[in-house]
Write an enzyme that holds these catalytic residues in place. Structure first.
Site, PDB file in Angstrom:
ATOM      1  N   ASP A  51      -3.794  -9.215  -8.500  1.00 30.91           N
ATOM      2  CA  ASP A  51      -2.726 -10.178  -8.647  1.00 30.91           C
ATOM      3  C   ASP A  51      -2.922 -11.285  -7.600  1.00 30.91           C
ATOM      4  O   ASP A  51      -2.891 -11.026  -6.401  1.00 30.91           O
ATOM      5  CB  ASP A  51      -1.398  -9.452  -8.434  1.00 30.91           C
TER       6      ASP A  51
ATOM      7  N   THR B 171      -0.778 -17.731 -10.578  1.00 36.01           N
ATOM      8  CA  THR B 171      -1.234 -18.039  -9.228  1.00 36.01           C
ATOM      9  C   THR B 171      -2.742 -18.257  -9.181  1.00 36.01           C
ATOM     10  O   THR B 171      -3.211 -19.226  -8.594  1.00 36.01           O
ATOM     11  CB  THR B 171      -0.899 -16.886  -8.274  1.00 36.01           C
ATOM     12  N   THR B 172      -3.457 -17.328  -9.782  1.00 41.70           N
ATOM     13  CA  THR B 172      -4.908 -17.434  -9.729  1.00 41.70           C
ATOM     14  C   THR B 172      -5.373 -18.702 -10.442  1.00 41.70           C
ATOM     15  O   THR B 172      -6.200 -19.446  -9.922  1.00 41.70           O
ATOM     16  CB  THR B 172      -5.557 -16.204 -10.385  1.00 41.70           C
TER      17      THR B 172
ATOM     18  N   ASP C 276       5.923  -8.969 -12.551  1.00 43.45           N
ATOM     19  CA  ASP C 276       5.352 -10.095 -13.274  1.00 43.45           C
ATOM     20  C   ASP C 276       5.622  -9.986 -14.761  1.00 43.45           C
ATOM     21  O   ASP C 276       5.923 -10.981 -15.424  1.00 43.45           O
ATOM     22  CB  ASP C 276       3.840 -10.184 -13.005  1.00 43.45           C
TER      23      ASP C 276
END
Lengths: 531, 521
Positions: free
Chosen positions: A59, A92-93, A393
């Site tokens: 994550d 995010t990534t 998430d």
């Protein structure tokens, strides 16, 4: 000699080209760290803290928060990316990847003499166009359970392995559907996440009710009650000094005893009220009766309650009080003055489970609960945290989908479509700003490329195939990560959140623009306070 | 109520608090080990007040402190890089750690001790340790330096929930919870953590006692202007907020003052210590702490935390000072009245609250504990001879002590306790004593070879008028500050209005201790 040096001789300065390269270097460094984690086929990172705690995760948000990022630019990007997570719970990534790639593409042009300002203008134009594309291709659907399952699966598969993701998907979707009430915004807080170090990760399940992490404190109370009335209250059932400081005066030991008794009487009356109510509602039937109290219950009161076959739990957590009344019905009582049957909730099954010194009380089989519990199970600590992060998430993804009312196809399809549209759009722009648009289009393609790469395919080859398929079929085509071939994302049920992509476009452009326009970095702070 | 210990939950917030706490738990452990020897009289102090019994997954019984501690990333790691806080408790039943059977852990040398977990000998429950991952213990960046930062840590749902869960775990199993004691660093951002934690406790568990010990480590140098200013601000904010939310607050420090101007650290006549070593300072503070907390840890007829706090804090005087005589000077052959007489009219104890000399100040209320005095020493009245003083005329030690306090501070509400149990100074307690016998008797001349095992201690909590000076001085120092220069402190979540409010509250708190306006004088 930088001007700041005249003012503060200790200042560290990097200018123009140097500043830019420092920034781009940092952004690409961060990108390199995170790129292997993108997508369902991404690999994991193992984080070892100073104290030896281990965390396995892919994550991006967790990674960015746990890594100690020292480089100022990198930590700036990390902050933006984690802000993305705060807003949407995902992406995010992707955020880090796109920022890194935008800077890399821009760097190519800047090294050829293009002024950063012109590139940023191109970026701005490209962003607006990309958002238009996003609006066009988004799919508005009624959010049925099946659709939500697809959304949840897409999100969860990127966090945990497929088998576990499938278990979680069902649990997560059902929990959100349970707490959804028409006319109210979805309150994810009403989904309690409870962890139990026990069994396997795939034993994680949804409990239609609540799980409390404590049990009844009296040996005679039943461990299992079926068809029970639940009384939720916030009334002290223990003998204690009043809050105003007071003391009593006595001459003899008997007199003291009497005074103490009188004080106790007060508590006993309260207990008696509960017993009366219990006798009233359970008179003929053999229904059970459970009290869950936010305040304490002392051993004497527990004893009396146990004698009357009442199960009592004390010191329930404050945050569970609201959940309790939503799960079981009834309402939380703050005084026993007007205690009626209406105040009581109901649960089909209440039982206690002991695990070492920890006790868990399951309140299950509630009728139509508006608050549910996701019971996270796992053999060890790091599995538990991994699942917990994933669940958070997943919940967010479903909430987003319901609130947006629409979704966008995933698996890199949307990025390919946007890049395609931007390349066409580029020609309508005059001047060198079109280079910025081109850079933006190229940068977006990092997502399908990395997806393919992480699955073990050749990024260029896969991308070319997908682009060709896209142009040919005019459908939104993404990568099938199991075969490396193009697939129609919508048919395969790979859906991403609309708001995540939108937020992504906005925040990446802004931060990349900001970083490009930096021409001097000064380190001359007075305090190390904010790192 | 009769039966069942009145449980206390300890919160240890911060690194210096960890030091003091480690000494304190080592002490409890030494006392537990001693109780099984049966040589001593059955315990006067009830260990169940501070400890809980539990059971591991494998069915072993454990006996671990009822404790929640918070420290920063890197703060619990021992200096050789090995995680030494054994969070899996060993199972020896209760009481667990008999020193004889456990292989003695290597006692670290003073020089090697960098963090408190280096010398902690007690096993902690896995739920005890709560790390704040957001800030670093060491290093340049990312430190928890300001009050506002600390407050915001506990405003984050993540940490708040974690603290609530842990609190719930310990509190739910208590039958007669009497309250919480918070050991909290005042000099850094932990003052904010403490303030917020106290607020949370007050909200959630109204009616329970909350006694806060604000800890300040060794002396500061003027050179480090920024750290000094931060310390001042944190201390002031911490004191005021803690006073608002707890039943009683007591600053504990070996420094001479709370203000900006450095004062030399306090002096103990029979101790040699290095004020720059947190290891030494914390040992002394833990000794005092263990002594003054006796009233609410007694086995028989304890004074509950709430009562203790009520007695000391009437009229809003929620801040109290601590003092202790370590060791209590008792020469061989001397009786208790003799040794008390040798103090003369002076206040016997060394002040430990950075409030200056207690002499010449007024005391409003006090709770005094004298421990480690053999019953035989209480009075040695030779029949026939007239007693040399009224103290000698008393028949029991308790009376002697009460009489002494009465003489010292007439018209003051005093409560006194006398214990046989001395304070154990087994290693890793540092060697601070210059001239003591193994039983802590003060000897003249050079020290003997035998190591000191235990010492008598005389400790006190007083609500004293010296706080008037101290708090006023603190407020004065604050007004002199140019807050615009310390914008970074403000950035961390404190506003200018907060400072103004703080000043007012400090002053009104100081007013409470004004000696002149009393009706008695």
């Amino acid at each position: 000699m930088a001007a700041i040096k005249a003012v503060n001789s200790k200042a560290e300065v990097a200018r123009a080209q140097a500043a830019l390269s420092v920034n781009i270097c940092a952004a690409r460094g961060l990108q390199d760290v995170l790129r292997t984690n993108l997508g369902p086929k991404g690999t994991m990172k193992m984080l070892v803290s100073g104290a030896g705690d281990i965390k396995l995760t892919k994550d991006g948000n967790v990674l960015l928060q746990e890594m100690q990022i020292q480089h100022p630019t990198a930590s700036l990007i990390a902050k933006v990316a984690t802000a993305q997570d705060d807003v949407t719970g995902d992406g995010t990534t992707s955020n880090v990847l796109i920022i890194g790639e935008l800077l890399k593409q821009a760097d190519l042009y800047i090294s050829e003499g293009l002024h950063p300002r012109i590139i940023t203008e191109g970026f701005e134009a490209a962003k607006i166009k990309a958002l238009e594309v996003l609006e066009e291709v988004k799919v508005t659907k009624e959010m049925k359970r099946k659709v939500l399952l697809d959304v949840a699966r897409t999100s969860l598969r990127t966090k945990v392995h497929a088998e576990l993701a499938d278990v979680l998907t069902e649990a997560v979707v059902d929990s959100v559907l349970a707490v959804r009430r028409p006319g109210y915004p979805i309150d994810l807080f009403m989904v309690e996440i409870m962890e139990m170090k026990h069994k396997l990760g795939t034993d994680t399940k949804l409990i239609q009710g609540l799980v409390l992490d404590h049990g009844a404190r009296h040996p005679d109370m039943k461990k299992r009650v079926e068809d029970a009335f639940i009384l939720i209250c916030n009334v002290s059932l223990e003998y204690e000094k009043t809050e105003v400081s007071s003391g009593f005066f006595y001459k003899t030991a008997e007199e003291k005893e009497k005074l103490v008794k009188a004080e106790r009487k007060f508590i006993e009356d309260r207990v008696q009220k509960i017993i009366d109510l219990k006798d009233k509602v359970c008179a003929q039937s053999n229904k059970g009766f459970v009290i869950i109290n936010q305040k304490g219950i002392d051993p004497f009161s527990l004893d009396t309650l146990a004698k009357h076959g009442i199960v009592a739990l004390r010191r329930a957590k404050r945050r569970n009080m609201e959940r309790l009344s939503l799960a079981c019905g009834g309402m939380a009582v703050n005084s026993f003055e007007d205690l009626t049957v209406d105040c009581l909730g109901h649960a089909g099954l209440v039982y206690e489970y002991t695990l070492g010194e920890e006790k868990f009380t399951f309140i299950e089989e509630c009728v139509n609960p508006h608050s549910v519990t996701l019971l996270v199970r796992g053999p060890n600590k790091h599995t538990l945290t991994q699942i917990k992060d994933a669940i958070r998430d997943g919940l967010r993804a479903i909430k987003n989908a319901i609130e947006d009312g629409c979704m966008v196809p995933g698996a890199g399809a949307i990025e390919v479509a946007m890049a395609e549209a931007l390349v066409t759009y580029k020609n309508s722009i005059k001047g060198r700003a079109r280079l910025g648009v081109q850079a933006f289009a190229d940068a977006l393609l990092i997502i399908p490329k990395v997806l393919a790469q992480n699955a073990g395919y050749d990024p260029q080859e896969t991308l070319v195939k997908v682009q060709a398929e896209h142009v040919e079929s005019k459908q939104l085509v993404g990568i099938d990560l199991n075969t490396g071939e193009p697939m129609v994302a919508a048919d395969a049920g790979v859906w991403d959140n609309y708001c995540v992509k939108k937020q992504l476009l906005h925040s990446c452009t802004v931060i990349a623009t900001n970083i490009l326009l930096v021409d001097e970095i000064m380190r001359a702070g007075m305090s190390s306070l904010k790192g | 109520m009769a039966g069942g210990a009145r449980e206390v939950l300890t919160l240890q917030l911060g690194h210096f608090a960890g030091f003091v706490g480690a000494h304190w738990w080592n002490q409890q452990d030494a006392a537990l080990g001693r109780a099984t020897d049966a040589k001593e009289s059955p315990g006067e102090l009830c260990p169940d007040v501070l400890y809980r019994t539990g059971r591991t997954l494998h069915g072993q019984d454990t006996y671990t402190p009822r404790l929640i501690l918070m420290d920063l990333k890197g703060g619990v790691l021992s200096s050789d890089g090995v995680w030494r806080v054994k969070s899996i408790p060993n199972g020896k039943g209760s009481p667990p750690l008999t020193t004889a059977t456990t292989p003695k852990p290597l006692i670290p040398t003073e020089a090697s001790i960098r963090v408190w977990s280096d010398f902690l000998r007690v096993h902690l429950h896995p739920r005890s340790i709560c790390m704040i991952q957001k800030y670093n213990h060491d290093g340049e960046a990312g430190r928890l330096e300001a009050f506002g930062q600390g407050e915001s840590v506990l405003k984050e749902p993540k940490y708040q929930e974690e603290l609530e869960d842990r609190l719930h775990f310990y509190v739910e199993e208590c039958d007669y919870l009497q309250g919480f004691q918070i050991l909290c660093d005042l000099h850094d951002g932990f003052s904010g953590v403490g303030a917020k934690a106290a607020e949370l406790l007050q909200d959630e568990y109204s009616g329970r006692g909350i006694i806060t010990w604000g800890l300040l480590p060794g002396p500061y140098h003027r050179g480090e202007a920024q750290r000094n200013i931060y310390r001042l601000l944190n201390t002031a904010f911490g004191l005021v907020h803690l006073a608002a939310h707890s039943s009683l607050v007591c600053p504990l420090s070996l420094g001479g003052s709370l203000g900006l101007r450095p004062e030399p650290p306090v002096n103990f006549p029979y101790l040699h210590y290095d004020a720059t070593l947190p290891f030494h300072c914390s040992a002394i503070l833990a000794t005092a702490l263990d002594t003054v907390t006796v009233p609410y840890r007694l086995c028989s007829s304890p004074v509950s935390m709430v009562h203790l706090a009520d007695m000391l804090s009437f009229c809003g005087k929620k801040v109290v000072t601590a003092g202790a005589t370590i060791p209590f000077p008792l020469a061989p052959g001397q009786s208790l009245p003799d040794s008390l007489m040798q103090f003369g009219g002076a206040t016997p104890w060394t002040p430990l609250s950075a409030c200056g000399e207690p002499s010449g100040t007024r005391c409003f209320a006090q709770s005094v504990v004298l421990r480690g005095i053999d019953r035989a020493c209480h009075s040695q009245l030779t029949p026939g001879t007239p007693p040399p003083s009224s103290l000698h005329a008393c028949t029991t030690g308790e009376e002697v002590l009460a009489q002494y306090l009465q003489q010292q501070q007439p018209r003051v509400m005093s409560s006194s306790h006398l214990l046989l149990t001395p304070y154990r100074v087994a290693p890793p307690y540092p060697h601070l004593f210059s001239s003591c016998s193994p039983q802590g008797m003060v000897l003249d001349g050079s020290p003997k070879g035998a190591a000191v095992e235990s010492i008598p201690v005389f400790g006190a909590l007083c609500s004293s008028s010296s706080l008037h000076q101290t708090l006023e001085a603190l407020a004065r120092d604050l007004t002199k500050l140019d807050l615009r220069r310390w914008a970074s402190f403000m950035d961390a979540g404190v506003e200018h209005d907060d400072v103004a409010e703080l000043l007012q509250e400090l002053q009104s708190l100081a007013q409470c201790y004004h000696a002149g306006d009393s009706l008695v004088d």
